[in-house]
Scaffold this motif. Sequence first.
Motif, PDB file in Angstrom:
ATOM      1  N   THR A 272     -25.712  42.323  -8.422  1.00  0.00           N
ATOM      2  CA  THR A 272     -25.181  41.762  -7.517  1.00  0.00           C
ATOM      3  C   THR A 272     -25.479  41.710  -6.132  1.00  0.00           C
ATOM      4  OG1 THR A 272     -23.512  41.846  -9.478  1.00  0.00           O
ATOM      5  CG2 THR A 272     -22.785  40.218  -7.297  1.00  0.00           C
ATOM      6  N   PHE A 299     -14.793  37.052   2.365  1.00  0.00           N
ATOM      7  CA  PHE A 299     -13.327  37.084   1.859  1.00  0.00           C
ATOM      8  C   PHE A 299     -13.349  37.598   0.721  1.00  0.00           C
ATOM      9  CE2 PHE A 299     -10.255  34.100  -0.394  1.00  0.00           C
ATOM     10  CZ  PHE A 299      -9.412  34.437   0.868  1.00  0.00           C
ATOM     11  N   ALA A 301     -12.723  42.266  -1.055  1.00  0.00           N
ATOM     12  CA  ALA A 301     -12.775  43.291  -0.227  1.00  0.00           C
ATOM     13  C   ALA A 301     -13.411  44.359  -1.291  1.00  0.00           C
ATOM     14  CB  ALA A 301     -12.290  44.171   0.958  1.00  0.00           C
ATOM     15  N   GLY A 302     -13.037  44.176  -2.480  1.00  0.00           N
ATOM     16  CA  GLY A 302     -12.810  44.357  -3.550  1.00  0.00           C
ATOM     17  C   GLY A 302     -14.535  45.117  -4.196  1.00  0.00           C
ATOM     18  N   SER A 303     -15.111  45.460  -5.214  1.00  0.00           N
ATOM     19  CA  SER A 303     -16.148  46.410  -6.015  1.00  0.00           C
ATOM     20  C   SER A 303     -17.745  44.962  -5.310  1.00  0.00           C
ATOM     21  CB  SER A 303     -16.248  46.600  -6.662  1.00  0.00           C
ATOM     22  OG  SER A 303     -15.731  45.601  -7.531  1.00  0.00           O
ATOM     23  N   ALA A 304     -17.844  43.970  -5.686  1.00  0.00           N
ATOM     24  CA  ALA A 304     -18.232  43.134  -5.411  1.00  0.00           C
ATOM     25  C   ALA A 304     -18.942  42.999  -3.891  1.00  0.00           C
ATOM     26  CB  ALA A 304     -17.880  41.493  -5.861  1.00  0.00           C
ATOM     27  N   ASP A 334      -9.072  40.684   3.143  1.00  0.00           N
ATOM     28  CA  ASP A 334      -8.957  40.547   1.853  1.00  0.00           C
ATOM     29  C   ASP A 334      -7.099  40.073   1.898  1.00  0.00           C
ATOM     30  OD1 ASP A 334      -6.926  42.740   2.728  1.00  0.00           O
ATOM     31  OD2 ASP A 334      -8.264  43.764   1.187  1.00  0.00           O
ATOM     32  N   ILE A 335      -6.951  40.745   0.565  1.00  0.00           N
ATOM     33  CA  ILE A 335      -5.854  39.641   0.360  1.00  0.00           C
ATOM     34  C   ILE A 335      -4.093  40.038   1.269  1.00  0.00           C
ATOM     35  CG2 ILE A 335      -4.681  42.076  -1.804  1.00  0.00           C
ATOM     36  CD1 ILE A 335      -3.726  38.789  -3.166  1.00  0.00           C
ATOM     37  N   VAL A 378     -16.042  36.181  -2.193  1.00  0.00           N
ATOM     38  CA  VAL A 378     -15.717  38.000  -3.643  1.00  0.00           C
ATOM     39  C   VAL A 378     -14.187  37.758  -4.277  1.00  0.00           C
ATOM     40  CG1 VAL A 378     -18.160  38.299  -4.398  1.00  0.00           C
ATOM     41  CG2 VAL A 378     -16.575  39.039  -2.214  1.00  0.00           C
ATOM     42  N   SER A 379     -13.211  36.478  -3.860  1.00  0.00           N
ATOM     43  CA  SER A 379     -12.106  36.927  -4.221  1.00  0.00           C
ATOM     44  C   SER A 379     -10.801  37.161  -5.001  1.00  0.00           C
ATOM     45  CB  SER A 379     -11.507  36.067  -2.490  1.00  0.00           C
ATOM     46  OG  SER A 379     -11.460  34.630  -3.395  1.00  0.00           O
ATOM     47  N   THR A 380     -12.222  35.972  -5.806  1.00  0.00           N
ATOM     48  CA  THR A 380     -11.011  34.946  -7.118  1.00  0.00           C
ATOM     49  C   THR A 380     -10.594  34.393  -6.718  1.00  0.00           C
ATOM     50  OG1 THR A 380      -9.467  37.496  -7.431  1.00  0.00           O
ATOM     51  CG2 THR A 380     -11.328  37.724  -8.702  1.00  0.00           C
ATOM     52  N   LYS A 381     -10.045  33.957  -5.774  1.00  0.00           N
ATOM     53  CA  LYS A 381      -9.324  33.159  -5.181  1.00  0.00           C
ATOM     54  C   LYS A 381     -10.116  31.891  -5.262  1.00  0.00           C
ATOM     55  CE  LYS A 381      -4.878  31.596  -3.111  1.00  0.00           C
ATOM     56  NZ  LYS A 381      -4.096  31.451  -4.534  1.00  0.00           N
ATOM     57  N   LEU A 405     -18.736  33.117  -4.751  1.00  0.00           N
ATOM     58  CA  LEU A 405     -19.519  33.847  -5.856  1.00  0.00           C
ATOM     59  C   LEU A 405     -18.625  34.040  -6.689  1.00  0.00           C
ATOM     60  CD1 LEU A 405     -21.651  35.985  -4.169  1.00  0.00           C
ATOM     61  CD2 LEU A 405     -22.096  33.892  -4.852  1.00  0.00           C
ATOM     62  N   ASN A 407     -16.627  33.858  -9.531  1.00  0.00           N
ATOM     63  CA  ASN A 407     -16.597  32.696 -10.694  1.00  0.00           C
ATOM     64  C   ASN A 407     -15.276  33.171 -12.047  1.00  0.00           C
ATOM     65  OD1 ASN A 407     -17.386  35.069 -12.121  1.00  0.00           O
ATOM     66  ND2 ASN A 407     -19.344  35.054 -11.829  1.00  0.00           N
ATOM     67  N   GLY A 432     -20.626  31.275  -7.333  1.00  0.00           N
ATOM     68  CA  GLY A 432     -21.226  32.347  -8.605  1.00  0.00           C
ATOM     69  C   GLY A 432     -21.560  31.644  -9.830  1.00  0.00           C
ATOM     70  N   ALA A 450     -25.863  31.802  -7.643  1.00  0.00           N
ATOM     71  CA  ALA A 450     -26.259  33.926  -6.991  1.00  0.00           C
ATOM     72  C   ALA A 450     -26.536  34.201  -9.028  1.00  0.00           C
ATOM     73  CB  ALA A 450     -25.211  34.566  -6.548  1.00  0.00           C
TER      74      ALA A 450
END
Length: 546
Positions: A272, A299, A301-304, A334-335, A378-381, A405, A407, A432, A450
């Motif tokens: 990734t 935006f 700050a998790g694993s991705a 992040d959140i 890469v936030s899922t938001k 990114l 998805n 993504g 990507a």
Amino acid sequence: MMKSIETKDRNAGLGLALLDDPINNKGTAFTVKERAEFGLEGLLPPSVESLDRQVERVLHHLDAKPTDLERYIYLTGLVDRNETLFYRTVMSDPARFLPILYDPTVAEACLTFGHIFRRARGMYITREMKGRIAEVLRNWPQSDVRFICVSTGGRILGLGDIGANGMGIPIGKLQLYTACAAVPPTCLLPVLFDIGTTNDALRADPLYLGLKVTPPSERELDELVEEFVQAVQQVFPNCCIHFEDWKGTDAIRVLARYKDKVLCYNDDIQGTASVTLAGLTTALQIVDAPLTEQRILFFGAGSAGIGISNLIASAMQMQGLSQDAARSRISLFDINGLIEPSRADLSASQKVYAHKAAPSKDLAKTIETLKPTILIGVSTKGGAFNQQVIEAMSRVNERPIIFALSNPTDKAECSAEQAYTWSKGKALFAAGVQFPEVTIKGKTFHPGQANNFYIYPALGLATYVARPRRITDECFIVAAQASADQVGPELRAKGMLFPSQSQILEMEVSTATRIAQFMFEKGLATVKQPADIRKWIEGQLYSPHY
Ligand code: NAI
């Protein structure tokens, strides 16, 4: 497997066994001579067909299917009957078949895996096999396994923990080694590492095929993984372990433990990061600016986010920056807002990106203050990159680079249309997921996706030929650069940041050549360097024919 049937003539058993063996089966393409020799006379219709005629029939069948999930189920049946015909079909038009074999259709297939199940592929290694994993691996009929793709199903795409239903992922990922990069399929082994699942609905589903227990403690899991990794070294000593779709914290811990000890990599983390770097590199070639001068805001700050940050920092270091200087160019949000030193909730991997700045929970304002040249979601938001955010990026940059990114599609931080519209066509955009093309004032933009398949099949091919001792992060940086270098001026003019999918094999071979070259230069390869690496690789490609 040979069927136990009563027969007067041993040849009769041989013929049926052959039709039941997907690796050697040719179906209607068995010649008259072969039919006589292998006891196949009478077991097939009289017409002897070519492979291409068989492909024609498969394409008719596929056209008649109403949905991609139905096409996925049909193709799964085909690979179980006739592997050569399957690969001849999918390699005839990868751009058409990749979305069926893999994302997005595979997500649907995984959700319902226990229900659409026909026949097992690959191996299921379960926690109940503790102490016997090597013995169980020996049940696999091929001895020269070169790649195992292994998932716990603990975090599949955007679907969370789906346990043994995740088997669709290692199967699909490995099929892309062959479909995209012509790695021989017989050396590939999909493994579902069944440790149980936290998914209550699945555990309650009578058609769920995995262990209906909750996953073990971290310590127990690590013991199981250690046994698995050692068993692979013992049973398949030339094998590369490709970790895929494990729960985020497990993925990071397992990769950190094994990446310097055995031949392995994690595609979610390293693949990734590499494909993101590939897209960024192309975008920077378009604006003619070096990576080492960029300011990057994540935006999420998790694993991705952390994985991509670390690879970008390494790439900057390869281009001459110190580690501190490289990290200082990367900020994360992040959140709970901007990651800065006054935050008390940061992990060790986040702290290295906590630069002195005023606390902020407002993304658009943070953009005005930090003036990032690149914004990566890469936030899922879903929808977090609203008009205000895109306009802020467009104010501080002539050509803002914006990657959304997350998805699936409803989680993307913005759509391609929003990015191009709100930036007035200036944004260099990737997502993504694959967004449709967008036309603004007569100009058509082709948003890039990507997708890791630009990287990992090529890395697999390079590993297959060069037999490296280890796969390092630098291999992924080389892969990213090689991908970017293959996006020609015509594609760039349309806003494309990744190579064309229509020439995927050509592209993967070029990338694999660069990675293999690097493996030789760095002393990672264990085979003798050939005079012409590309020709040498081309000579080892799998070609689907009888
Ligand atoms: P994760 O759960 O580890 O991290 C999510 C991060 O986003 C956390 O730092 C969280 O604090 C932050 N976040 C969540 N809601 C937020 C909000 N409202 N505002 C600001 N920040 C918020 O997830 P992971 O694994 O890092 O994946 C993130 C997304 O990236 C997923 O949608 C995943 O599918 C996508 N992804 C896409 C890839 C690709 O396109 N090739 C590859 C890897 C991930």
